[in-house]
Design an enzyme around this catalytic site. Structure first.
Site, PDB file in Angstrom:
ATOM      1  N   GLU A  89       0.807  -1.225   0.000  1.00 50.02           N
ATOM      2  CA  GLU A  89       0.000   0.000   0.000  1.00 50.02           C
ATOM      3  C   GLU A  89       0.839   1.274   0.000  1.00 50.02           C
ATOM      4  OE1 GLU A  89      -3.050  -0.096   2.994  1.00 50.02           O
ATOM      5  OE2 GLU A  89      -3.911  -1.941   2.228  1.00 50.02           O
ATOM      6  N   GLU A 115      -4.837  -8.675   0.938  1.00 45.82           N
ATOM      7  CA  GLU A 115      -5.479  -8.373   2.228  1.00 45.82           C
ATOM      8  C   GLU A 115      -6.973  -8.204   2.010  1.00 45.82           C
ATOM      9  OE1 GLU A 115      -4.099  -4.986   4.504  1.00 45.82           O
ATOM     10  OE2 GLU A 115      -2.004  -5.562   4.190  1.00 45.82           O
TER      11      GLU A 115
HETATM   12  C1  FCB Z   1      -4.317  -2.053   5.566  1.00 50.56           C
HETATM   13  C2  FCB Z   1      -2.914  -2.320   6.094  1.00 50.56           C
HETATM   14  C3  FCB Z   1      -2.864  -3.363   7.173  1.00 50.56           C
HETATM   15  C4  FCB Z   1      -4.017  -3.225   8.135  1.00 50.56           C
HETATM   16  C5  FCB Z   1      -5.322  -3.168   7.393  1.00 50.56           C
HETATM   17  C6  FCB Z   1      -6.533  -3.076   8.279  1.00 50.56           C
HETATM   18  O1  FCB Z   1      -4.364  -0.783   5.030  1.00 50.56           O
HETATM   19  O2  FCB Z   1      -2.081  -2.725   5.035  1.00 50.56           O
HETATM   20  O3  FCB Z   1      -1.620  -3.263   7.821  1.00 50.56           O
HETATM   21  O4  FCB Z   1      -3.825  -2.137   8.940  1.00 50.56           O
HETATM   22  O5  FCB Z   1      -5.323  -2.079   6.523  1.00 50.56           O
END
Ligand code: FCB
Length: 485
Positions: free
Chosen positions: A182, A389
């Site tokens: 990110e 994620e």
């Molecule tokens: C993302 C992050 C991760 C976590 C999630 C909820 O943006 O990459 O580390 O904090 O959100």
């Protein structure tokens, strides 16, 4: 004659063979042991120790002590049947000054972790940068010339050197690599709104950081290719925003275009098309001199081919023009409150909730943004994909018998796995799903208030207890896909 009824469907949605059923974590959020083995502070140590920056003054000093408990954590993963695990390497643990030689003691931790994973049949997926820049590269302690963090071009070169050190040490064990996690958050929350480390608030620096993160990614891809076997797969994990205009009025379409430019295309165009888009350059020309920022050859570095695109997805992003936004517009966008915008060149855009069905983060639940984004990336760039994620925070309660019953989290994951299956049905080559997160952990500026784990952690005793969502996920993995919704 055998008659096969056309209605016969398997009870669950099958996923492709070899699909990675994973979970994800990040070093600073779980490891603790911040001063062991020669580790030096990262910008997140400094930031979390700065009063007022993190809820309740929480820090990652101990986090969930994964550094000492990783064998137990791998055992939990194995018991659940995970086939892959995405973790991040702490830069200041393996290269304490951000320059020069590696710390063998730091690397030993990741050697032991990956050995343990492999011994349990779990594929390790290493992320090189999940936000913990060595503090030395932000503000050098020797009082010498300011390092300057990601707004400084040198940081991109340091990152590539660090990538090479890690690849040399772990290349025989790790087959899937992610450069950055990110970069939008690193650049725009770290140097724009300041809600993340290092907490700077200058839109020009945020844009410089974005370019140097892109450059660092490209240089690291080159360094990884040189150090790793040809079979290694290299990825990046982007939190692409599923941007939706509130209406089809021209000013709302324009708001969506701006957010797509500085939220999404600022990464995907240089990485996959070798250019920055004209509209992004126009929107931000008053903030930064792009001609001076982007050197000859940078775009060729940044667009080095990669093997896999990681997508981190939580919720869609609904936007309108702020000038005539009706009630319900948000000044911030779910990334934490700040007087400074994390959207350089688009700070007049208003953000809205896609719906009222929200998680404990206040993030609306809408899995369609995940299938849409996967399909859009598949169509546009034709790359294999992974959901690096996806998950949800809810207010978990521990029952008197110690169990944590979290049906909302299981339902969230179930619906999002359905969206992944929809994207696969639509032709996207999705190779894996990494649930955020394995364990409750340090949720950045929210500290320990927000729990994302499928495994509960008691922050007093550090005892781990799989929640009912973990058992549910384990069942999904066993049958090779979730039940049809
Ligand atoms: C993302 C992050 C991760 C976590 C999630 C909820 O943006 O990459 O580390 O904090 O959100």
């Amino acid at each position: 004659m055998t008659v096969v009824s056309p209605d016969i469907r398997s009870a669950h949605r099958p996923f492709p063979p070899g699909f990675a059923w994973g979970a994800a974590t990040a070093a600073y959020q779980i490891e603790g042991a911040i001063a062991e083995g020669g580790r030096t502070p990262s910008i997140w140590d400094t930031f979390s120790h700065t009063p007022g920056k993190v809820a309740n003054g929480d820090t990652g000093d101990t986090a969930v002590d994964h550094f000492h408990r990783f064998r137990e954590d791998v055992r939990i993963m194995a018991d659940l049947g995970l086939t892959a695990y995405r973790f991040s390497v702490s830069w200041p643990r393996v290269q304490p000054t951000g320059r020069g030689p590696a710390s063998e003691r730091g690397l030993d931790f990741y050697r032991a972790l990956t050995d343990e994973l492999l011994a349990h049949g779990i594929t390790p997926v290493a992320t090189l940068y999940h936000w913990d820049l060595p503090q030395e590269l932000e503000t050098p302690s020797n009082g010498g010339s300011a390092a300057g963090g990601w707004p400084a071009r040198d940081t991109a070169y340091h990152f590539a050197e660090y990538a090479a050190l890690v690849a040399e040490a772990l290349g025989d064990r790790v087959g899937i690599w992610t450069t950055l996690n990110e970069p939008w958050c690193s650049a725009f929350l770290g140097y724009g709104s300041g809600v993340h480390a290092p907490g700077r608030t200058d839109p020009a620096d945020a844009l410089r950081a974005a370019h140097h993160l892109n450059l660092g990614h490209g240089l690291a891809v080159g360094a990884l290719r040189a150090a790793l076997p040809a079979s290694a797969q290299i990825a990046v994990s982007l939190n692409l925003h599923a941007v939706r205009p509130l209406s089809d009025r021209p000013q709302d379409l324009e708001a969506a275009r701006r957010i797509d430019a500085v939220g999404n295309r600022i990464w995907t165009s240089p990485m996959f098309k070798g250019r920055y888009d004209e509209d992004l350059l126009r929107d931000t020309a008053h903030l930064v001199d792009w001609d001076a920022l982007v050197h000859g050859g940078d775009l060729a570095e940044i667009s080095r081919p990669i093997d896999l695109l990681g997508l981190n997805y939580y919720n869609p992003t609904v936007v309108s023009s702020a000038t005539d936004a009706d009630g319900g517009a948000l000044r911030n966008d779910g990334h934490g409150a700040s007087a400074h915008s994390p959207w350089p060149g688009a700070d007049d855009v208003a953000f809205h909730l896609a719906n009222d069905d929200v998680t404990a983060m206040g993030w609306p639940i809408d899995p369609t943004g995940l299938s849409e984004t996967l399909l859009a990336m598949h169509r546009e760039f034709g790359l294999p994909l992974m959901v690096s994620e996806n998950g949800a925070s809810f207010e978990d309660t521990v029952s008197p018998d110690g169990t944590v019953h979290d049906p909302e989290r299981a339902a969230y994951i179930h619906r999002h796995l359905g969206a992944v299956a929809d994207a696969i049905d639509g032709g996207a080559d999705v190779r894996g799903y990494y649930l955020w997160s394995l364990l409750d952990n340090f949720e950045w500026a929210y500290g320990y208030e927000k729990r994302f784990g499928i495994v509960h952690v008691d922050y007093d005793t550090l005892v781990r207890t799989p929640k009912t969502s973990a058992h549910w996920y384990s069942g999904v993995i066993r049958q090779g896909g979730p039940d049809r919704a």
